[in-house]
Design an enzyme around this catalytic site. Structure first.
Site, mmCIF file in Angstrom:
data_model
loop_
_atom_site.group_PDB
_atom_site.id
_atom_site.type_symbol
_atom_site.label_atom_id
_atom_site.label_comp_id
_atom_site.label_asym_id
_atom_site.label_seq_id
_atom_site.Cartn_x
_atom_site.Cartn_y
_atom_site.Cartn_z
ATOM 1 N N VAL A 1 0.959 -1.232 -0.122
ATOM 2 C CA VAL A 1 0.115 0.128 -0.250
ATOM 3 C C VAL A 1 0.595 1.457 0.011
ATOM 4 C CG1 VAL A 1 -2.058 -1.134 1.047
ATOM 5 C CG2 VAL A 1 -0.368 -0.031 2.571
ATOM 6 N N TYR B 1 2.608 4.566 15.707
ATOM 7 C CA TYR B 1 1.419 3.984 15.520
ATOM 8 C C TYR B 1 0.131 5.025 15.721
ATOM 9 C CZ TYR B 1 -2.256 0.376 15.562
ATOM 10 O OH TYR B 1 -3.306 -0.230 15.298
ATOM 11 N N ALA B 2 0.286 5.541 16.869
ATOM 12 C CA ALA B 2 -0.835 6.621 17.371
ATOM 13 C C ALA B 2 -0.871 7.524 16.492
ATOM 14 C CB ALA B 2 -0.411 6.852 18.722
ATOM 15 N N ALA B 3 0.399 8.232 15.993
ATOM 16 C CA ALA B 3 0.433 9.460 15.347
ATOM 17 C C ALA B 3 -0.372 9.082 13.972
ATOM 18 C CB ALA B 3 1.732 10.016 15.211
ATOM 19 N N LYS C 1 -2.251 6.922 13.035
ATOM 20 C CA LYS C 1 -3.723 6.265 12.982
ATOM 21 C C LYS C 1 -4.716 7.451 13.333
ATOM 22 C CE LYS C 1 -3.511 2.032 11.856
ATOM 23 N NZ LYS C 1 -4.552 1.317 11.077
ATOM 24 N N ASN D 1 -7.766 -0.990 5.292
ATOM 25 C CA ASN D 1 -7.631 -1.710 6.409
ATOM 26 C C ASN D 1 -6.157 -2.019 6.699
ATOM 27 O OD1 ASN D 1 -8.389 -3.431 8.770
ATOM 28 N ND2 ASN D 1 -7.659 -4.899 7.303
#
Ligand SMILES: NC(=O)c1ccc[n+]([C@@H]2O[C@H](COP(=O)([O-])OP(=O)(O)OC[C@H]3O[C@@H](n4cnc5c(N)ncnc54)[C@H](OP(=O)(O)O)[C@@H]3O)[C@@H](O)[C@H]2O)c1
Length: 254
Positions: free
Chosen positions: A64, A157-159, A161, A90
């Site tokens: 992706v 990951y947090a940033a 997402k 996803n």
């Protein structure tokens, strides 16, 4: 049954976990599918399972991070099935975890490239096609982490997402009048390879479970049913949302 009858859908991250369960549910509900991920063998096995149940699906393996891949998935939907109604973006990774002072720039960039830039590239080409066929529904997989919940050691990951939530809102505002709905789903913990890799001890699984009001984690199939709602006309007035499907993790303090 048949809530997606006559619809054409792309599902990425379809080789495993939430994406795989969603692709199977979409097919059972009558959608024709283009499924994507990097692992071709897993995609081919999924297509066979869908066909064995009487559904229709084709696979295109790729990464992706590549804009050509994003274009290729859409082209396949348009050429093979004539249009694109639904896209479930996803595919995602946890990325480099650990204390942020030690995270490499490459690790940070990887999470952003796959989770956030990959979502942008996908939507860019999907929405262009949806505009040609009268609209559609785009769904991204974000997470409760970085939205209503913070864990140490997962900054990239947090940033990446939570960036998806901004992307969702921008696209929903931009294309709403052309009948394109855009929503993000925010799962709590879901029992997939990603969850098991991250929580590889009984202790850490018990801790994660305890964070949810339901005192359990979700199955991929439970997430698939929520994605089906956002994909189908049942959610025809729902757009621009950050839709928590988190077993109450966000409101639990006990
Ligand atoms: N499990 C949880 O607790 C949880 C909670 C909140 C959100 N999420 C999100 O849910 C989504 C699905 O994860 P999952 O839990 O189902 O984990 P999973 O079983 O590890 O699935 C991840 C999927 O993403 C695909 N993928 C990863 N990197 C890719 C890339 N560069 N190009 C193309 N495909 C790629 C993987 O396929 P290949 O390896 O074949 O490429 C796989 O199909 C992710 O976005 C994740 O962040 C999961």
């Amino acid at each position: 049954m048949n809530r997606l009858s006559g619809k054409v859908a792309i599902v990425t991250g379809a080789s495993a976990g939430i994406g795989r369960a969603t692709a199977k549910l979409f097919a059972r509900e009558g959608a024709k599918l283009v499924v994507g991920a990097r692992r071709k063998e897993e995609l081919d096995a999924l297509v066979k399972e869908i066909e064995a149940e009487g559904g229709e699906a084709i696979a295109l393996a790729g990464d992706v991070r590549s804009e050509d891949y994003a274009k290729g998935l859409v082209q396949l939907a348009a050429e093979h099935f004539g249009k694109l109604d639904i896209a479930f973006n996803n595919a995602g990774i946890l990325g480099e975890a650990g204390p942020t002072t030690g995270v490499s720039e490459a690790g940070w960039n990887d999470a952003i490239a796959i989770n956030l830039t990959g979502s942008f590239l996908a939507a860019k080409h999907q929405i262009a096609q949806m505009l040609k066929n009268g609209g559609g529904s785009v769904i991204f997989t974000s997470t409760f982490v970085g939205y209503s919940f913070a864990f140490p050691g997962v900054a990239a990951y947090a940033a990446s997402k939570s960036g998806i939530i901004g992307l969702t809102q921008a696209l929903a505002a931009e294309y709403g009048q052309e009948n394109v709905r855009v929503n993000a789903i925010l799962p709590g913990a879901v029992d997939t390879a990603m969850y098991r890799d991250m929580n590889n001890t009984a202790e850490s699984r018990a801790f994660i479970t305890s964070l949810h009001a339901l005192k359990r984690v979700a199955t991929p199939e439970e997430l698939a049913r929520s994605v089906l709602y956002l994909a189908s006309d049942d959610s025809s007035f729902v757009t621009g949302t950050a839709s928590l499907v988190d077993g109450g993790a966000s409101i639990t303090r006990t």
